[in-house]
Design a protein around this motif. Structure first.
Motif, PDB file in Angstrom:
ATOM      1  N   PRO A 196       0.801  -1.240   0.000  1.00 33.19           N
ATOM      2  CA  PRO A 196       0.000   0.000   0.000  1.00 33.19           C
ATOM      3  C   PRO A 196       0.826   1.278   0.000  1.00 33.19           C
ATOM      4  CG  PRO A 196      -0.129  -1.127   2.131  1.00 33.19           C
ATOM      5  CD  PRO A 196       0.532  -2.076   1.190  1.00 33.19           C
ATOM      6  N   ALA A 207       0.421   5.379  -1.970  1.00 32.60           N
ATOM      7  CA  ALA A 207       0.198   6.442  -0.983  1.00 32.60           C
ATOM      8  C   ALA A 207       1.069   7.651  -1.322  1.00 32.60           C
ATOM      9  CB  ALA A 207       0.523   5.928   0.418  1.00 32.60           C
ATOM     10  N   TYR A 228      -2.901   7.105   2.780  1.00 32.59           N
ATOM     11  CA  TYR A 228      -3.105   5.833   2.087  1.00 32.59           C
ATOM     12  C   TYR A 228      -4.457   5.839   1.374  1.00 32.59           C
ATOM     13  CZ  TYR A 228       0.813   3.935   4.810  1.00 32.59           C
ATOM     14  OH  TYR A 228       2.046   3.716   5.362  1.00 32.59           O
TER      15      TYR A 228
END
Length: 426
Positions: free
Chosen positions: A271, A275, A284
């Motif tokens: 992730p 981001a 995020y």
């Protein structure tokens, strides 16, 4: 009664623009909502329509002037303007093309006997209707713009049209693609041995691109990791299903859909690559909006495929095809390019073997694709020939660790080499 033509709202946070070119001149008839000027903003070109049908009375500003939203840029005298003027011009252009096609041989002889110089190639009327970029390209290649068919909006010439005509000229194309020999001689200065320079002000879009790229270098800790992937499985899948895919979805099955879906897998597992840093916080996203780098006449633009993780191959391919067409036509909007959490840039379409792409701020990662070429590789202890592609992931090392970047790129590689992974979410 004269109606004011004002700069329209240009998009969120955009307060000013530059007059890129006038599409209509004083005295020209205009229809209601017909574009009369093109504005250059930080990201896209925006056309300004006439509020009424009538005759363009005057320009209040000149090409290159900076104008704010709401500023008056022209006056249109309302009246029964012949809205069909554009249609008549189009018919006249078609008739002219037909005439050229029928008498190409005579035209070639005539042109070679009385070719103008490059400075004369662009008449005053042509100078008024060609954008600065197109005008420079025409002069550079010594072409006559009246012999080139335009593919832009309302049949206007684009820089790509000029480059294609120049390419045809070099390969021995038709008279419409060829430039007068005298124009070429005058432009290059070979007869007199003189050397020339030209100073051209950067467009607003090019200035913004320069600032954003330099800002990315100054503010981010950029690093690039590389890998290569065997394209055999994707090529085989495309070959096997391309006809059925095109028949069902009315769009070609390309490579970008595979890399977009593979990137979604990687961003789900890593992730941080989806981001960005804002102040002392990390933002995020639980969605994937992929910015796709597209070449446009004014420079590189990055329209966004919204919710790419929720879309299928067909929808992604349709979005990309639509962006490419509208980028060429100059009809992309500010909304098309706002946002984006990750970028894919395909330098392979221009022949790039390997590169270090630069991130698109405030994003933290960009995937670079390159050309496919047959290379010798070792598979199960044997040397075989495979269609290989180098892939690169540039990332902001402040946010993404090396292990995460390498892992993300490895996930993309594995998904491309075994597309079944994209179906079973591996």
């Amino acid at each position: 009664m004269a109606q004011e033509v004002k700069v329209p709202t240009l998009g969120e946070s955009v307060t000013e623009a530059t007059i890129g070119e006038w599409l209509k001149q004083p005295g020209d008839a205009v229809a209601q909502d017909e574009p009369i000027a093109s504005l250059e903003t930080d990201k896209v070109a925006v056309e300004v329509p006439s509020p009424v049908a009538g005759v363009l009375q005057e320009h209040s500003v000149a090409v290159g002037d900076t104008v704010e939203v709401g500023a008056v840029i022209a006056l249109v005298e309302a009246g029964a303007a012949p809205a069909a003027k554009g249609d008549e011009a189009g018919k006249a252009s078609e008739a002219k093309d037909d005439s050229k096609a029928k008498g190409a041989g005579d035209a070639q002889a005539k042109e070679s006997a009385s070719a103008p110089s490059s400075s004369a190639t662009l008449s005053s009327d042509a100078n008024q209707t060609l954008s600065p970029a197109v005008r420079r390209a025409v002069l550079e290649h010594g072409l006559d713009p009246s012999t080139i068919s335009g593919t832009g909006k309302d049949g206007r010439l684009t820089k790509e049209d000029v480059l294609e005509a120049a390419k045809n000229k070099k390969s021995g194309g038709t008279v419409e693609d060829a430039a007068p020999q005298q124009a070429k001689t005058a432009d290059t200065g070979t007869s007199g041995g003189e050397r020339r320079e030209e100073r051209v002000k950067m467009t607003r879009m090019r200035q913004t691109i320069a600032k954003r790229l330099k800002s990315a270098q100054d503010n981010a800790a950029l690093l690039t990791t590389f890998n290569d992937c065997d394209m055999s499985a994707v090529i085989e899948a495309r070959e096997k299903y391309k006809d059925l895919f095109a028949k069902k979805h009315d769009i070609k099955l390309g490579f970008m859909g595979f890399f977009a879906k593979a990137s979604c897998l990687a961003l789900k597992d890593i992730p941080a690559a989806n981001a960005y840093i804002e102040g002392d916080e990390i933002v995020y996203h639980d969605y994937v909006d992929i910015s796709v780098a597209v070449s446009a006449p004014g420079g590189l633009v990055v329209p966004v495929i919204r919710d790419a993780d929720q879309k299928g191959f067909a929808k992604i391919e349709k979005d990309i095809a639509d962006f490419g067409k509208r980028a060429k036509d100059g009809t992309l909007t500010m909304q098309d390019m706002q946002g984006g959490t990750f970028t894919i840039s395909n330098g392979g379409v221009f022949g790039s073997l390997m590169s270090t792409p630069i991130i698109n701020p405030p994003q933290s990662a960009v995937l670079g694709l390159h050309r496919i070429e047959d290379r010798a590789v070792v598979v199960d202890g044997e040397i075989v020939i495979r269609p290989m592609m180098y892939i690169a992931l540039s990332y902001d090392h402040r946010l993404i660790d090396g292990r995460e970047a390498v892992t993300a790129l490895k996930i993309i590689k594995e998904a491309i080499e075994d597309p079944t992974r994209m179906l079973i979410d591996l």
